[in-house]
Write a protein that holds these residues in place. Structure first.
Motif, PDB file in Angstrom:
ATOM      1  N   GLY A   1       0.822  -1.206   0.000  1.00 54.19           N
ATOM      2  CA  GLY A   1       0.000   0.000   0.000  1.00 54.19           C
ATOM      3  C   GLY A   1       0.855   1.255   0.000  1.00 54.19           C
ATOM      4  N   LEU A   2       0.192   2.367  -0.146  1.00 59.54           N
ATOM      5  CA  LEU A   2       0.886   3.647  -0.208  1.00 59.54           C
ATOM      6  C   LEU A   2       0.874   4.365   1.131  1.00 59.54           C
ATOM      7  N   ARG A   3       1.835   5.247   1.286  1.00 59.19           N
ATOM      8  CA  ARG A   3       1.853   6.198   2.407  1.00 59.19           C
ATOM      9  C   ARG A   3       1.422   7.542   1.840  1.00 59.19           C
TER      10      ARG A   3
ATOM     11  N   PRO B   1       0.161  20.871  11.283  1.00 60.49           N
ATOM     12  CA  PRO B   1       1.299  19.949  11.268  1.00 60.49           C
ATOM     13  C   PRO B   1       1.108  18.806  10.282  1.00 60.49           C
ATOM     14  N   GLU B   2       2.220  18.414   9.678  1.00 61.90           N
ATOM     15  CA  GLU B   2       2.181  17.302   8.727  1.00 61.90           C
ATOM     16  C   GLU B   2       1.921  15.991   9.459  1.00 61.90           C
ATOM     17  N   VAL B   3       1.133  15.154   8.819  1.00 66.83           N
ATOM     18  CA  VAL B   3       0.842  13.819   9.328  1.00 66.83           C
ATOM     19  C   VAL B   3       1.105  12.840   8.191  1.00 66.83           C
ATOM     20  N   ILE B   4       1.797  11.763   8.496  1.00 64.52           N
ATOM     21  CA  ILE B   4       2.038  10.714   7.511  1.00 64.52           C
ATOM     22  C   ILE B   4       1.089   9.563   7.819  1.00 64.52           C
ATOM     23  N   LEU B   5       0.297   9.204   6.820  1.00 62.71           N
ATOM     24  CA  LEU B   5      -0.709   8.161   6.983  1.00 62.71           C
ATOM     25  C   LEU B   5      -0.357   6.925   6.172  1.00 62.71           C
ATOM     26  N   GLU B   6      -0.775   5.795   6.691  1.00 67.61           N
ATOM     27  CA  GLU B   6      -0.794   4.560   5.905  1.00 67.61           C
ATOM     28  C   GLU B   6      -1.979   3.744   6.390  1.00 67.61           C
ATOM     29  N   PHE B   7      -2.474   2.920   5.513  1.00 64.61           N
ATOM     30  CA  PHE B   7      -3.655   2.130   5.866  1.00 64.61           C
ATOM     31  C   PHE B   7      -3.250   0.892   6.643  1.00 64.61           C
TER      32      PHE B   7
ATOM     33  N   ASP C   1       6.313   6.710  13.770  1.00 66.39           N
ATOM     34  CA  ASP C   1       7.745   6.462  13.628  1.00 66.39           C
ATOM     35  C   ASP C   1       8.321   7.285  12.484  1.00 66.39           C
ATOM     36  N   LEU C   2       7.564   7.411  11.396  1.00 65.82           N
ATOM     37  CA  LEU C   2       8.039   8.198  10.258  1.00 65.82           C
ATOM     38  C   LEU C   2       7.956   9.702  10.515  1.00 65.82           C
ATOM     39  N   MET C   3       7.158  10.095  11.468  1.00 67.19           N
ATOM     40  CA  MET C   3       6.981  11.516  11.770  1.00 67.19           C
ATOM     41  C   MET C   3       8.036  12.021  12.762  1.00 67.19           C
ATOM     42  N   LYS C   4       8.755  11.107  13.395  1.00 67.68           N
ATOM     43  CA  LYS C   4       9.751  11.507  14.397  1.00 67.68           C
ATOM     44  C   LYS C   4      10.897  12.282  13.747  1.00 67.68           C
ATOM     45  N   LYS C   5      11.382  13.267  14.502  1.00 64.59           N
ATOM     46  CA  LYS C   5      12.538  14.066  14.098  1.00 64.59           C
ATOM     47  C   LYS C   5      13.428  14.221  15.327  1.00 64.59           C
ATOM     48  N   PRO C   6      14.686  14.550  15.113  1.00 63.08           N
ATOM     49  CA  PRO C   6      15.548  14.799  16.280  1.00 63.08           C
ATOM     50  C   PRO C   6      15.024  15.988  17.088  1.00 63.08           C
ATOM     51  N   ALA C   7      15.212  15.917  18.379  1.00 63.86           N
ATOM     52  CA  ALA C   7      14.781  17.004  19.266  1.00 63.86           C
ATOM     53  C   ALA C   7      15.704  18.205  19.091  1.00 63.86           C
ATOM     54  N   PRO C   8      15.137  19.400  19.175  1.00 66.24           N
ATOM     55  CA  PRO C   8      16.003  20.582  19.141  1.00 66.24           C
ATOM     56  C   PRO C   8      16.802  20.660  20.451  1.00 66.24           C
ATOM     57  N   SER C   9      17.935  21.287  20.394  1.00 69.42           N
ATOM     58  CA  SER C   9      18.732  21.459  21.617  1.00 69.42           C
ATOM     59  C   SER C   9      18.031  22.469  22.521  1.00 69.42           C
ATOM     60  N   MET C  10      18.361  22.446  23.797  1.00 71.78           N
ATOM     61  CA  MET C  10      17.761  23.401  24.741  1.00 71.78           C
ATOM     62  C   MET C  10      18.112  24.846  24.387  1.00 71.78           C
TER      63      MET C  10
ATOM     64  N   PHE D   1       4.076  16.194  17.614  1.00 73.22           N
ATOM     65  CA  PHE D   1       3.914  15.330  16.445  1.00 73.22           C
ATOM     66  C   PHE D   1       5.217  14.662  16.014  1.00 73.22           C
ATOM     67  N   THR D   2       6.356  15.184  16.468  1.00 71.54           N
ATOM     68  CA  THR D   2       7.631  14.577  16.078  1.00 71.54           C
ATOM     69  C   THR D   2       8.273  13.780  17.220  1.00 71.54           C
ATOM     70  N   GLY D   3       7.456  13.489  18.250  1.00 72.83           N
ATOM     71  CA  GLY D   3       7.906  12.569  19.296  1.00 72.83           C
ATOM     72  C   GLY D   3       8.521  13.198  20.528  1.00 72.83           C
ATOM     73  N   HIS D   4       8.269  14.493  20.772  1.00 73.79           N
ATOM     74  CA  HIS D   4       8.901  15.168  21.901  1.00 73.79           C
ATOM     75  C   HIS D   4       7.878  15.933  22.739  1.00 73.79           C
ATOM     76  N   GLU D   5       6.855  15.225  23.177  1.00 75.92           N
ATOM     77  CA  GLU D   5       5.790  15.864  23.950  1.00 75.92           C
ATOM     78  C   GLU D   5       6.322  16.545  25.212  1.00 75.92           C
TER      79      GLU D   5
END
Length: 185
Positions: free
Chosen positions: A54-56, A77-83, A93-102, A141-145
């Motif tokens: 399937g597609l993303r 915010p961008e959201v990556i979907l797959e069925f 997992d695909l939406m994760k990005k590195p955390a910004p520094s303090m 959304f990028t994993g850093h709540e």
């Protein structure tokens, strides 16, 4: 499943809204409508194949459209979907990005704080000139709540009443997101 699918886009013609994507399976026995995805103010575009088939797709979360700010200033915010199991679900997992520094987060917070008045927050439309919460959403959304809440504490002016109300309102919008029902928050 080996049967081709077709994606149709329907736009209602409404200002800033109302786009729905219909997915139709084309087996040899004849077309079958299999699902639809309402993207509201956002489009949806295929961005690649999922390893399981399937597609993303890339789309945006509309939950903050017109919240405390004009549509043009609303974070989306961008959201990556797959069925998965027939449901368009976010792939976090695909939406994760590195955390910004303090230091970077502190600089962003200081810049954002300069654009916030000390007038009490009441929850009425138009109280902000800039959507500082865009950074909070991006962090979530990028994993850093955890950093989103830290950033919020750094941004909110100490002399500005209504911090708890803003945070409660923000969390209500977050919980009402189409993607919250699908496990984002």
């Amino acid at each position: 499943d080996g049967n081709p699918d077709v994606m149709l886009e329907y736009y209602s013609g409404g200002a800033h809204c109302c786009t729905t994507y219909y997915f139709i399976e084309l087996p040899k026995t004849g077309p079958v409508a299999i699902r639809d995805v309402d993207t509201g103010n956002a489009g949806m575009a295929p961005i690649g194949k999922a390893p399981a088939g399937g597609l993303r797709f890339a789309t945006a979360d509309n939950a903050w459209a017109y919240w405390n700010i004009s549509f043009a200033g609303s974070p989306m915010p961008e959201v990556i979907l797959e069925f998965r199991n027939g449901i368009a679900s976010p792939n976090f997992d695909l939406m994760k990005k590195p955390a910004p520094s303090m230091p970077v987060l502190r600089r962003k917070a200081a810049a954002a704080r300069k654009n916030i008045s000390n007038a009490p927050y009441t929850g009425e439309f138009g109280e902000f000139d800039d959507a500082f919460w865009s950074e909070m959403i991006d962090l979530i959304f990028t994993g850093h709540e955890d950093l989103a809440w830290t950033y919020f504490d750094m941004v909110w002016p100490k002399a500005k009443p209504g911090k708890e109300k803003f945070l409660a309102d923000f969390k209500n919008v977050l919980a009402g997101s189409y993607y919250a029902e699908r496990g984002v928050h």
